[in-house]
Motif scaffolding. Sequence first.
Motif, short mmCIF file in Angstrom:
data_model
loop_
_atom_site.label_atom_id
_atom_site.label_comp_id
_atom_site.label_asym_id
_atom_site.label_seq_id
_atom_site.Cartn_x
_atom_site.Cartn_y
_atom_site.Cartn_z
N MET A 145 0.92 -1.29 0.00
CA MET A 145 0.04 0.04 0.08
C MET A 145 0.75 1.24 -0.04
SD MET A 145 -2.46 1.46 3.28
CE MET A 145 -0.97 1.83 4.08
N TYR A 146 1.91 1.42 0.96
CA TYR A 146 2.83 2.41 1.14
C TYR A 146 3.59 2.70 -0.35
CZ TYR A 146 1.79 3.39 5.76
OH TYR A 146 1.09 3.53 7.16
N VAL A 147 4.02 1.61 -0.84
CA VAL A 147 4.69 1.44 -2.30
C VAL A 147 3.87 2.20 -3.44
CG1 VAL A 147 5.52 0.22 -4.08
CG2 VAL A 147 6.29 -0.34 -1.66
N LYS A 148 2.55 1.77 -3.29
CA LYS A 148 1.61 2.32 -4.40
C LYS A 148 1.22 3.77 -4.35
CE LYS A 148 -0.27 -2.02 -5.67
NZ LYS A 148 -1.05 -3.10 -5.53
N PHE A 149 1.51 4.17 -2.92
CA PHE A 149 0.90 5.64 -2.50
C PHE A 149 2.44 6.43 -2.73
CE2 PHE A 149 -2.81 4.45 0.19
CZ PHE A 149 -3.62 4.95 -0.91
N ASN A 150 3.67 5.66 -3.16
CA ASN A 150 4.65 6.35 -3.31
C ASN A 150 5.42 6.81 -1.90
OD1 ASN A 150 6.86 6.79 -5.00
ND2 ASN A 150 6.57 8.68 -5.53
N LEU A 151 5.08 6.23 -0.95
CA LEU A 151 5.54 6.58 0.50
C LEU A 151 6.66 5.31 0.65
CD1 LEU A 151 2.32 7.42 2.23
CD2 LEU A 151 3.84 9.05 1.13
N LEU A 152 8.12 5.51 0.01
CA LEU A 152 8.76 4.57 0.18
C LEU A 152 9.24 4.61 1.70
CD1 LEU A 152 10.38 4.05 -3.16
CD2 LEU A 152 8.21 3.23 -2.53
N ASP A 153 9.65 5.54 2.18
CA ASP A 153 10.11 5.63 3.37
C ASP A 153 9.17 4.81 4.40
OD1 ASP A 153 12.32 7.07 2.72
OD2 ASP A 153 11.51 9.01 3.32
N ASP A 154 7.87 5.18 4.46
CA ASP A 154 7.09 4.60 5.26
C ASP A 154 6.98 2.85 5.05
OD1 ASP A 154 6.00 6.60 6.55
OD2 ASP A 154 4.59 7.30 5.06
N ALA A 155 7.06 2.84 3.56
CA ALA A 155 7.09 1.20 3.20
C ALA A 155 8.27 0.53 4.07
CB ALA A 155 7.02 1.10 1.67
N GLN A 156 9.63 1.06 3.83
CA GLN A 156 10.77 0.56 4.21
C GLN A 156 10.89 0.42 5.92
OE1 GLN A 156 14.13 1.78 2.76
NE2 GLN A 156 15.73 0.63 3.81
N LYS A 157 10.05 1.45 6.46
CA LYS A 157 9.97 1.51 8.02
C LYS A 157 9.32 0.23 8.57
CE LYS A 157 8.55 4.50 11.89
NZ LYS A 157 7.96 5.73 12.33
N LEU A 158 8.28 -0.15 7.71
CA LEU A 158 7.37 -0.99 8.15
C LEU A 158 7.99 -2.34 7.57
CD1 LEU A 158 4.30 -2.24 9.22
CD2 LEU A 158 3.63 -2.05 6.78
N PHE A 159 8.53 -2.47 6.66
CA PHE A 159 9.33 -3.73 6.24
C PHE A 159 10.63 -4.01 7.26
CE2 PHE A 159 13.12 -5.46 4.25
CZ PHE A 159 12.44 -6.46 3.60
N ASP A 160 11.21 -2.97 7.69
CA ASP A 160 12.17 -3.16 8.63
C ASP A 160 11.77 -3.60 10.14
OD1 ASP A 160 14.06 -2.24 6.84
OD2 ASP A 160 14.36 -0.28 7.69
N GLN A 161 10.56 -3.32 10.15
CA GLN A 161 9.75 -3.86 11.75
C GLN A 161 9.04 -5.16 11.48
OE1 GLN A 161 7.17 -0.73 12.49
NE2 GLN A 161 8.43 0.78 13.04
N MET A 162 9.15 -5.93 10.54
CA MET A 162 8.55 -7.11 10.33
C MET A 162 9.25 -8.19 10.89
SD MET A 162 7.47 -7.13 5.95
CE MET A 162 6.47 -8.60 6.10
N PRO A 163 8.56 -9.10 11.78
CA PRO A 163 9.28 -10.01 12.57
C PRO A 163 9.67 -11.31 11.62
CG PRO A 163 7.03 -10.02 12.99
CD PRO A 163 7.10 -8.97 12.23
N GLU A 164 9.06 -11.33 10.50
CA GLU A 164 9.29 -12.31 9.38
C GLU A 164 8.71 -11.88 8.18
OE1 GLU A 164 7.51 -16.65 8.16
OE2 GLU A 164 7.24 -16.05 10.27
N ARG A 165 9.90 -12.10 7.24
CA ARG A 165 9.64 -11.66 5.71
C ARG A 165 9.72 -12.74 4.81
NH1 ARG A 165 14.14 -8.62 7.81
NH2 ARG A 165 13.50 -6.73 8.65
#
Length: 579
Positions: free
Chosen positions: A54-74
Amino acid sequence: MHTHNIYADSVTYSELIKCCISRGAIREAKIVHNHVFSNGYRPMTFLINVFVSMYVKFNLLDDAQKLFDQMPERNVVSWTTMIAAFTNVRDYDKAIGFLILMLRDGVRPNSYTFSSVLRACCKLSELRQIHCGIVKYGLESDVFVRSALVDIYSKWGDLVNAERVFSEMPTGDLVVWNSIIGAFAQNNEGDEALSLFKKMKRCGFSADQATLTSTLRACTGLALLELGQQIHVHVLKFNQDLTLNNALMDMYCKCGNLEDAQRAFSRMLNKDVISWSTMIMGLAQNGFSQKALEMFEAMKKAGIRPNYVTILGVLFACSHAGLVDKGLYYFNSMQKLFGIEPGREHYGCVIDLLGRAGKLDEAIKMIHDMKSEPDAVTWRALLGSCRVHQNIDHAVYAAKQILALDPDDAGTYILLSNLYAKSQMWEDVAKVRKIMRDKGVMKEPGCSWIEVNKKVHAFVLGDNSNPQLDEVIRELNKLILRLKQVGYVPDTNFVLHDLEGEQMEDSLLYHSEKLAIMFGMMYSVKGKAIRIRKNLRICGDCHVFTKLLSKIEDCYIVIRDPIRYHHFRDGICSCEDFW
């Protein structure tokens, strides 16, 4: 829902986010995100991936990466989403960095991962390393991966590996066929692109829009009008495909068939800036400068904002029509009126415009005022003007600049030698000729191509391999005799001045375009336009010859050289002798 003790699950939240994305509702999407993560709730990886996407599609890559970094499992979807995101914004280093971290994390890439990261390759070495990874993970047979490999290898000009990837395809697929045909078409290998197109048809595949666009591009590069007209029949199945119609117009323009180009343009229900720019540039290059400028005015009235190429076409039209004031107006106002920063090509057109008008000092000043470093093409424009106006000093200056950038440019040496000879500066002629001999610089032989009965015939100056050459020369000699009786005199200013008088005249008589024209007159349907493509700029003698021929033989001849198109009819050329 909560008032009825019904609580949303991951699927419900996912659908809610999709709804927010479709409506562009960023604020509401963030509210959903905050709600999901409130009260210590730990959503599934699937749902977190939805929010990252969702954040990627809204072009909010900083928010996307922040959430990605917080993921316990990827998982593979998490990593691929981030790789694709940074590839799409051209942060290629970061995209490849994510792939490396993904592999270190022990997550196995899939076909979507590689399809995305391949577009991030900035070096051929990176591409080859990733190709090895594709083979390692057994994904080389995947259609989308194979297609991406072909595309990227061709982008780097490595057609050998592009074709190797294609040829190793275990089963046919239209996507990969389109990639390989497009690869050769984009790299100016039109013959091979067309050969692959025919092979694809034999294999039972039906051409789609992408196939036809690439095939038209191949016809454009080779100026194959007859084949292009055949492909037009297939285009009719996709009548209002904008990209395809633009490619069709471009093909007709670059084959010198303005009537069909304008017909295709007028039939288009939707036209974008590329459509208008294609017609403007096509008209300008074919010598119809006034029509090009009228088209530009119509474009503005239609509310279409010009782009870089549009203005280039306008300046080209002004340059080749000698419209100095108008050309300078458009150049000086392009940034203010349209927000377009003048590029090297725009400067080149204006330098050509000033030079043709004899304003050589202003042209030189313009070169020195360029924001980017002038290239050899820029200096050649000035040198050509110096030849027209017989300005030796400026010609020598321009030639030195060209040879500093391109030491083996035979055309510059020859033009300089002829300028010296015309001014009877024989010592300088000898010096130039000696430099050419010492450097081993050879003049590129003139070559002309003509398409007759769906077959391309080539004529090269000094090459006797064409089986019909003797017959063509016999008929050409007869034709030249008739032309001389009505006033044709070969202009020997356009050959090397180290030849004797008769030799100079003989070298003019059999220029490749004359041979191709004669062949066309002998074997084309009477009344049909004779269309020639040549590798060198048409010389003044051939220009005079063709004008006179079009009048006494009542024929229509189109010659496409590297600079522009010449339409000869009734003793007049569309360039109005200004080229």
